[in-house]
Design an enzyme around this catalytic site. Structure first.
Site, PDB file in Angstrom:
ATOM      1  N   ASP A   1      17.326  84.249  92.165  1.00 17.62           N
ATOM      2  CA  ASP A   1      18.706  83.867  91.859  1.00 17.62           C
ATOM      3  C   ASP A   1      18.738  83.067  90.562  1.00 17.62           C
ATOM      4  O   ASP A   1      18.849  81.844  90.562  1.00 17.62           O
ATOM      5  CB  ASP A   1      19.289  83.046  93.013  1.00 17.62           C
ATOM      6  CG  ASP A   1      20.751  82.663  92.768  1.00 17.62           C
ATOM      7  OD1 ASP A   1      21.439  83.407  92.046  1.00 17.62           O
ATOM      8  OD2 ASP A   1      21.194  81.622  93.290  1.00 17.62           O
TER       9      ASP A   1
ATOM     10  N   GLU B   1      22.376  90.696  88.884  1.00 23.31           N
ATOM     11  CA  GLU B   1      23.648  90.881  88.198  1.00 23.31           C
ATOM     12  C   GLU B   1      24.735  91.123  89.242  1.00 23.31           C
ATOM     13  O   GLU B   1      24.469  91.297  90.432  1.00 23.31           O
ATOM     14  CB  GLU B   1      23.584  92.058  87.218  1.00 23.31           C
ATOM     15  CG  GLU B   1      24.714  92.038  86.198  1.00 23.31           C
ATOM     16  CD  GLU B   1      24.505  92.988  85.027  1.00 23.31           C
ATOM     17  OE1 GLU B   1      25.259  92.895  84.047  1.00 23.31           O
ATOM     18  OE2 GLU B   1      23.590  93.826  85.097  1.00 23.31           O
TER      19      GLU B   1
END
Length: 747
Positions: free
Chosen positions: A718, A727
């Site tokens: 993350d 994304e």
């Protein structure tokens, strides 16, 4: 196939013409240390500064006075060129730095010193807030002797002073292992389970025999107990695991926990209300993705921003966009639409499948026995169009449909009726960068058959859904769909260039039989005309087994046609076989889910997770949900519901992949304007944003530096720099929107 099929490398934006030479470097560097004079014992020899920066030695450091009023990070820089990198070798990039006043963000990069200025590694610490000494390890993806170390200092409204010392790029170091904090070994859906739905959890343990478990309420009282079921080693994580089934407990409540093997899970609810919120949040995501309109802070507190790409400096605007050189001699107004992902590009093939799934969320709610279309009605999404007596989800989708229509080649031009594949910047931009601050030239890319059929399919679907709200718009979309269909038949094999990946994703697709099938299906469902019926019936896709392990996506669109033929009222001959094929696919996904220790309908061959795996889990769950809508069989409903557990925390990393949902959730998705990790003045992604999730190919340098050798579910981090695992995209969120609405309807 990867989402973009290219390496999405950001640009440093450092142009040689903008540099002012500083005193020449002394020759020689040892075998390990790549930076010359990184301690500034020789003043600032070997270092350069951009023309607008005054740099010099100060107390044994390099200090730079940075002007205010610049837009981009790379508008003011200092750095060193002619650094050698060896592909596959690990480097430790370290430096000390301060900013006066405190709080400025510096973008520190190792990248290519010449065009296209690829970035191999970057970090963006907030100086004198996150500390003064920084060290990072990464692996070089290239061999080059033309690399640079740079500090990008622009983007501040006010002038400030940057100082750095002990800059080092040390080669030959061992890569630092990435050991994620996975929290308690009892893994649950951290958001919630439906009172009348399945309730399952996974325990990571060395035990091979069954273990006792206890379900506790918020007051710590034991309300249910039982025994785990050993499952052996899960290939997607390498973990030895047990399963827990506590579905018999149906009492609503908040703050439940599961206890097993001496571990206590993260808290969760047994209640449907969280999914009512997620139904709306996942759809509200699209408003802040809009291009060409101001995002109002009163509608999205904390997310207000100026309109992007409307021709207001520094934007060049989307009102008169030319083609790439040699592609066409006209310009098009392609303003509006949704930004595809964390960049500023807009793509017809990804926009098409996204629009279809958002529209299908509403269409399913209209036709399914448990559908509640009013939950997506006027006033539900807090958008500018709320209050116009049109369901908000249709208003939101229209923002993208209007853009797709604008991408059609005008009459009288070569390839008239076809659709341009995409429109985006001439070169990649860096992070962070608001859409309104993007200075790049915008370009239309060549038309393709795939894009044209995406337009035909979604415009045809739009025609039947908007007919009762705006007959004129419905007629316009149907006319565009017919024109696109005719153009695609005349040009059936115009494919996207897989190497057209500078400034935006390539989105190549070498098979368009599925797009022809999908477009014919949507045109048939809207018109009932024989020509489209015959194309559906004669297509080899119609009887093909299309429900594979990785499900449907922008490049695999046959399922879009098949699911709609099965659920939207129509008179197709042999429709029972269409429905039977959906049930067969659902049975396969259900078998996968039951066999998987983490209870998900996704098990790619070799546990090689694909780009955007989280949405593939959800799209496979959509097939299960559709099977339930067709049959009313509880097994399909339960399978669809259980699939959400993986997304919301019952996974190897023990985290929710939806921002704002779950005690630990992904919130640093790769984005140029949801970029709080890089700039504290910017927000994280809005609640209800889906992260792409584990991706075994880890294409980006940041993931490569952290996740080498990762197994399946562990191929994720993350971090805003990891564009291949973390994304967000409009098509991934479309899958979440559809499934969140389905689950909410079951509550």
């Amino acid at each position: 196939m990867n989402r973009r099929s290219i390496a999405l490398l950001s640009l440093t934006g450092l142009l040689a013409t903008a540099l002012t030479a500083l005193p020449a470097a002394q020759a020689g560097a040892d075998e390990v240390e790549q930076v010359r004079n990184g301690t500034f014992d020789s003043g600032i020899d070997s270092w350069w500064a951009s023309a607008n920066v005054t740099a010099g030695p100060s107390d044994g450091r390099l200090c730079a006075d940075v002007p205010g009023g610049t837009t981009n990070r790379w508008d003011a820089s200092v750095g060193q060129n002619d650094i050698t990198l060896v592909k596959g070798e690990s480097y430790r990039f370290s430096f000390s730095a301060t900013g006066t006043p405190a709080g400025h963000v510096v973008r520190a990069i190792v990248g290519l010193q010449v065009e296209p200025y690829d970035t191999y590694y970057e970090v963006s610490p907030q100086l004198s807030v996150s500390g003064d000494t920084y060290a990072y390890t990464f692996t070089s993806p290239v061999d080059t002797d033309r690399a640079q170390v740079g500090f990008q200092l622009g983007g501040s409204a006010d002038p400030w002073r940057f100082c750095t010392d002990d800059v080092s790029l040390l080669g030959g170091v061992a890569p630092e292992p990435h050991v994620p904090d996975t929290g308690p070994r009892v893994r649950v859906n951290q958001v919630g389970y439906l009172p009348a739905g399945p309730k399952n959890a996974t325990v990571v343990t060395d035990a091979t025999e069954r273990l006792p478990w206890k379900l506790k309420d918020a007051d710590g009282r034991v309300v249910r107990q039982g025994w785990t079921v050993p499952r052996g080693v899960d290939g997607s994580s390498g973990q030895n695991v047990h399963s827990i089934d506590f579905g018999a407990h149906r009492t609503r409540g908040t703050g439940y926990t599961l206890v097993a093997d001496g571990e206590t899970s993260r808290p969760f609810d047994i209640d449907a209300s969280a999914y009512e919120r997620l139904r709306l949040d996942s759809a509200k995501y699209y408003y802040t993705q809009r291009s060409g309109i101001e995002i109002r802070d009163d509608l999205r507190p904390g997310y207000g921003r100026p309109a992007g790409h409307v021709g207001v400096a520094p934007n060049q605007g989307d009102g008169e966009v030319p083609c790439q050189p040699g592609v066409c001699d006209y310009t098009l107004d392609v303003s509006g639409g949704w930004y595809d992902a964390g960049d500023h590009g807009k793509y017809v093939v990804n926009g098409g499948i996204s629009t279809w799934e958002v529209l299908s969320t509403y269409e399913r709610a209209r036709h399914a026995r448990t559908g509640e279309a009013d939950k997506l009605g006027d006033g539900t999404l807090d958008i500018p169009e709320s209050g116009n007596n049109v369901p908000d989800i249709l208003d939101e989708a229209r923002w993208e449909v209007e853009f797709l229509l604008k991408m059609q080649v005008p009459d009288g031009e070569p390839l008239a009726g076809m659709a341009h594949h995409k429109i985006h910047d001439e070169q990649w931009t860096g992070l962070p960068l608001l859409p309104s601050d993007d200075p790049q030239k915008r370009e239309l890319h060549p038309p393709t058959t795939a894009a044209t059929l995406n337009l035909a399919a979604t415009a045809a679907q739009a025609a039947r859904l908007y007919r009762s709200h705006d007959k004129e718009f419905a007629a316009r979309t149907l006319a565009a769909a017919r024109k696109a269909w005719t153009a695609a038949l005349a040009h059936p094999d115009v494919l996207a260039d897989p190497d057209d990946g500078i400034g935006g994703g390539a989105y190549p697709d070498d098979t368009v039989a599925d797009e022809f099938y999908w477009a014919a299906a949507e045109l048939y469902l809207t018109t009932g005309e024989r020509q489209f019926r015959d194309h559906v019936l004669n297509s080899p896709v119609h009887t093909a087994d299309i429900f594979g392990p990785t499900g449907f996506d922008w490049a695999r669109t046959a399922a879009a046609g098949r699911l709609d033929l099965a659920t939207v009222p129509n008179g197709l001959p042999g429709r029972d076989k269409v429905r039977a094929s959906v049930l067969k696919g659902a049975d396969r996904y259900l078998a996968t889910l039951k066999a998987h220790p983490y209870g998900m309908p996704y098990a790619p061959e070799g546990n090689v997770y694909d780009w955007g795996s989280s949405h593939q889990v959800l799209n496979n769950a959509v097939v299960l949900a559709t099977a339930y809508d067709l049959t009313g069989a509880t097994k399909y409903r339960d399978g669809a519901l259980q699939s959400m557990d993986y997304i919301l925390g019952r996974n190897a990393l023990n985290m929710s992949y939806v921002t704002g949902y779950g005690e630990v959730n992904a919130h640093n998705q790769h984005s140029r304007w949801y970029a709080r990790q890089l700039d504290p003045n910017l927000p994280n992604p809005p609640a209800g944003t889906l992260s792409g999730g584990p991706n075994s190919s880890i294409q980006d340098p940041f993931a490569q530096s952290k996740l080498q050798g990762c197994v399946g579910q562990f191929c994720f981090i993350d971090d805003i720099q990891s564009w291949s695992t973390n994304e967000h995209t409009i098509n991934w969120n479309a899958a979440l929107t559809r499934m969140a609405s389905f689950v909410a309807d079951q509550g």
